[in-house]
Design a protein around this motif. Sequence first.
Motif, PDB file in Angstrom:
ATOM      1  N   THR A  72      31.242  34.788  44.789  1.00 40.03           N
ATOM      2  CA  THR A  72      31.856  35.951  45.426  1.00 40.03           C
ATOM      3  C   THR A  72      31.511  36.019  46.902  1.00 40.03           C
ATOM      4  O   THR A  72      32.028  36.850  47.628  1.00 40.03           O
ATOM      5  N   ALA A  73      30.614  35.142  47.334  1.00 40.03           N
ATOM      6  CA  ALA A  73      30.220  35.071  48.743  1.00 40.03           C
ATOM      7  C   ALA A  73      29.993  33.613  49.089  1.00 40.03           C
ATOM      8  O   ALA A  73      29.737  32.776  48.214  1.00 40.03           O
ATOM      9  N   PRO A  74      30.076  33.234  50.375  1.00 38.29           N
ATOM     10  CA  PRO A  74      29.823  31.852  50.767  1.00 38.29           C
ATOM     11  C   PRO A  74      28.443  31.390  50.322  1.00 38.29           C
ATOM     12  O   PRO A  74      27.444  32.083  50.527  1.00 38.29           O
ATOM     13  N   ALA A  75      28.405  30.220  49.684  1.00 35.23           N
ATOM     14  CA  ALA A  75      27.130  29.698  49.183  1.00 35.23           C
ATOM     15  C   ALA A  75      26.272  29.182  50.320  1.00 35.23           C
ATOM     16  O   ALA A  75      26.756  28.560  51.260  1.00 35.23           O
ATOM     17  N   GLU A  76      24.971  29.469  50.215  1.00 27.94           N
ATOM     18  CA  GLU A  76      24.024  28.976  51.206  1.00 27.94           C
ATOM     19  C   GLU A  76      23.211  27.857  50.581  1.00 27.94           C
ATOM     20  O   GLU A  76      22.555  28.048  49.565  1.00 27.94           O
ATOM     21  N   MET A  91      18.001  35.462  40.175  1.00 31.78           N
ATOM     22  CA  MET A  91      18.977  34.510  40.708  1.00 31.78           C
ATOM     23  C   MET A  91      18.602  33.097  40.294  1.00 31.78           C
ATOM     24  O   MET A  91      17.444  32.692  40.411  1.00 31.78           O
ATOM     25  N   THR A  92      19.580  32.356  39.792  1.00 32.46           N
ATOM     26  CA  THR A  92      19.347  31.000  39.310  1.00 32.46           C
ATOM     27  C   THR A  92      19.568  29.999  40.436  1.00 32.46           C
ATOM     28  O   THR A  92      20.581  30.053  41.140  1.00 32.46           O
ATOM     29  N   THR A  93      18.618  29.104  40.592  1.00 30.58           N
ATOM     30  CA  THR A  93      18.721  28.047  41.592  1.00 30.58           C
ATOM     31  C   THR A  93      18.965  26.722  40.891  1.00 30.58           C
ATOM     32  O   THR A  93      18.267  26.372  39.944  1.00 30.58           O
ATOM     33  N   VAL A  94      19.972  25.999  41.360  1.00 28.61           N
ATOM     34  CA  VAL A  94      20.345  24.720  40.757  1.00 28.61           C
ATOM     35  C   VAL A  94      20.152  23.615  41.777  1.00 28.61           C
ATOM     36  O   VAL A  94      20.447  23.783  42.967  1.00 28.61           O
ATOM     37  N   THR A  95      19.659  22.492  41.309  1.00 30.33           N
ATOM     38  CA  THR A  95      19.468  21.331  42.168  1.00 30.33           C
ATOM     39  C   THR A  95      20.807  20.693  42.514  1.00 30.33           C
ATOM     40  O   THR A  95      21.651  20.492  41.631  1.00 30.33           O
ATOM     41  N   ASP A 148      26.686  17.217  45.687  1.00 25.00           N
ATOM     42  CA  ASP A 148      27.036  17.555  47.067  1.00 25.00           C
ATOM     43  C   ASP A 148      28.479  17.172  47.380  1.00 25.00           C
ATOM     44  O   ASP A 148      29.257  17.953  47.899  1.00 25.00           O
ATOM     45  N   ARG A 149      28.849  15.942  47.049  1.00 29.55           N
ATOM     46  CA  ARG A 149      30.238  15.486  47.196  1.00 29.55           C
ATOM     47  C   ARG A 149      30.375  14.169  46.447  1.00 29.55           C
ATOM     48  O   ARG A 149      29.393  13.476  46.174  1.00 29.55           O
ATOM     49  N   TRP A 150      31.605  13.837  46.099  1.00 29.84           N
ATOM     50  CA  TRP A 150      31.875  12.572  45.431  1.00 29.84           C
ATOM     51  C   TRP A 150      32.031  11.458  46.451  1.00 29.84           C
ATOM     52  O   TRP A 150      32.526  11.690  47.546  1.00 29.84           O
ATOM     53  N   ARG A 151      31.641  10.245  46.057  1.00 28.60           N
ATOM     54  CA  ARG A 151      31.608   9.127  46.998  1.00 28.60           C
ATOM     55  C   ARG A 151      32.436   7.944  46.506  1.00 28.60           C
ATOM     56  O   ARG A 151      32.006   6.800  46.554  1.00 28.60           O
ATOM     57  N   SER A 206      19.343  22.235  47.178  1.00 27.64           N
ATOM     58  CA  SER A 206      19.430  23.215  46.112  1.00 27.64           C
ATOM     59  C   SER A 206      20.381  24.320  46.540  1.00 27.64           C
ATOM     60  O   SER A 206      20.618  24.527  47.730  1.00 27.64           O
ATOM     61  N   VAL A 207      20.925  25.022  45.572  1.00 29.27           N
ATOM     62  CA  VAL A 207      21.860  26.101  45.846  1.00 29.27           C
ATOM     63  C   VAL A 207      21.598  27.233  44.865  1.00 29.27           C
ATOM     64  O   VAL A 207      21.291  27.003  43.691  1.00 29.27           O
ATOM     65  N   ASP A 208      21.698  28.450  45.348  1.00 26.50           N
ATOM     66  CA  ASP A 208      21.537  29.632  44.505  1.00 26.50           C
ATOM     67  C   ASP A 208      22.893  30.003  43.912  1.00 26.50           C
ATOM     68  O   ASP A 208      23.856  30.247  44.639  1.00 26.50           O
ATOM     69  N   LEU A 209      22.943  30.062  42.600  1.00 25.65           N
ATOM     70  CA  LEU A 209      24.178  30.449  41.940  1.00 25.65           C
ATOM     71  C   LEU A 209      24.409  31.947  42.097  1.00 25.65           C
ATOM     72  O   LEU A 209      23.467  32.737  42.022  1.00 25.65           O
ATOM     73  N   ASP A 210      25.637  32.302  42.328  1.00 25.86           N
ATOM     74  CA  ASP A 210      25.990  33.705  42.513  1.00 25.86           C
ATOM     75  C   ASP A 210      25.667  34.484  41.233  1.00 25.86           C
ATOM     76  O   ASP A 210      26.211  34.184  40.169  1.00 25.86           O
ATOM     77  N   PRO A 211      24.782  35.482  41.301  1.00 29.33           N
ATOM     78  CA  PRO A 211      24.424  36.226  40.083  1.00 29.33           C
ATOM     79  C   PRO A 211      25.590  36.994  39.480  1.00 29.33           C
ATOM     80  O   PRO A 211      25.577  37.291  38.282  1.00 29.33           O
ATOM     81  N   GLU A 212      26.597  37.320  40.287  1.00 35.61           N
ATOM     82  CA  GLU A 212      27.747  38.039  39.745  1.00 35.61           C
ATOM     83  C   GLU A 212      28.682  37.120  38.976  1.00 35.61           C
ATOM     84  O   GLU A 212      29.538  37.593  38.226  1.00 35.61           O
ATOM     85  N   VAL A 213      28.511  35.818  39.136  1.00 34.34           N
ATOM     86  CA  VAL A 213      29.346  34.842  38.439  1.00 34.34           C
ATOM     87  C   VAL A 213      28.562  34.118  37.357  1.00 34.34           C
ATOM     88  O   VAL A 213      29.064  33.899  36.250  1.00 34.34           O
TER      89      VAL A 213
END
Length: 221
Positions: free
Chosen positions: A203-207, A1-5, A128-131, A17-24
């Motif tokens: 494919t699932a809610p990101a944690e 599983m790839t983790t992106v900052t 995270d979000r645009w400002r 950080s967020v784990d990218l969905d491996p199915e995507v």
Amino acid sequence: MTTVTVRNPSSGRKTGSVDLDPEVFGIEPNVYVMHQVVTAQLAARRRGTQSTKTRSEVRGGGSKPWRQKGTGRARHGSTRNPQWRGGGVALGPKPRSYRQRTPKKMVRLALRSALSDRARDEKVVVVDRWRFESPRTKDAVAALAALKAEGRVLLVAQRDEREVWKSFANLPQVHLISPEELNAYDVLVSDVVVFTLDTLPSTAPAEVEAGEPVADEGDES
């Protein structure tokens, strides 16, 4: 599983950080499917309005140019035949649709393959979000510099983020699309793909994992 900052677009600093969905983002890219889907996408863009006139559509040629026999010349029934100057075109193009039928499963596989290819090359950026308080191109340029997004940038933003769309609208190297418009062609022709946590496909809610607290000056969150 790839983790992106996950970064702050204003400063470029890490906010988590967020784990990218491996199915995507973690499948083996299917080059054949990507090629077929992209070819179909480009074919569907063709207007198909090219047209030539046949011998029945060109003007003139209503009478036989000379009698059938006795002149020593070849037999002709009309001066609008294809071999005559000003005549019709034989087997010329006519308006038609260039659309190709592509199964939905192939379209989804091509998109996941393209995203996996970009993730493997570390070309997926998550903010995270645009400002943007108001539409401003200068702030958009500063955000790309902070994120180190160079080259052709594909930016995925929600349709209701008016300030984001208007801020990046004047930048020719940035292509904006909404999450539902995400496709394999736009991903493959881009050097960097920028998502927010809300637009990140999964494919699932990101944690989201909270990173070390960083004090960002000017952060309005």
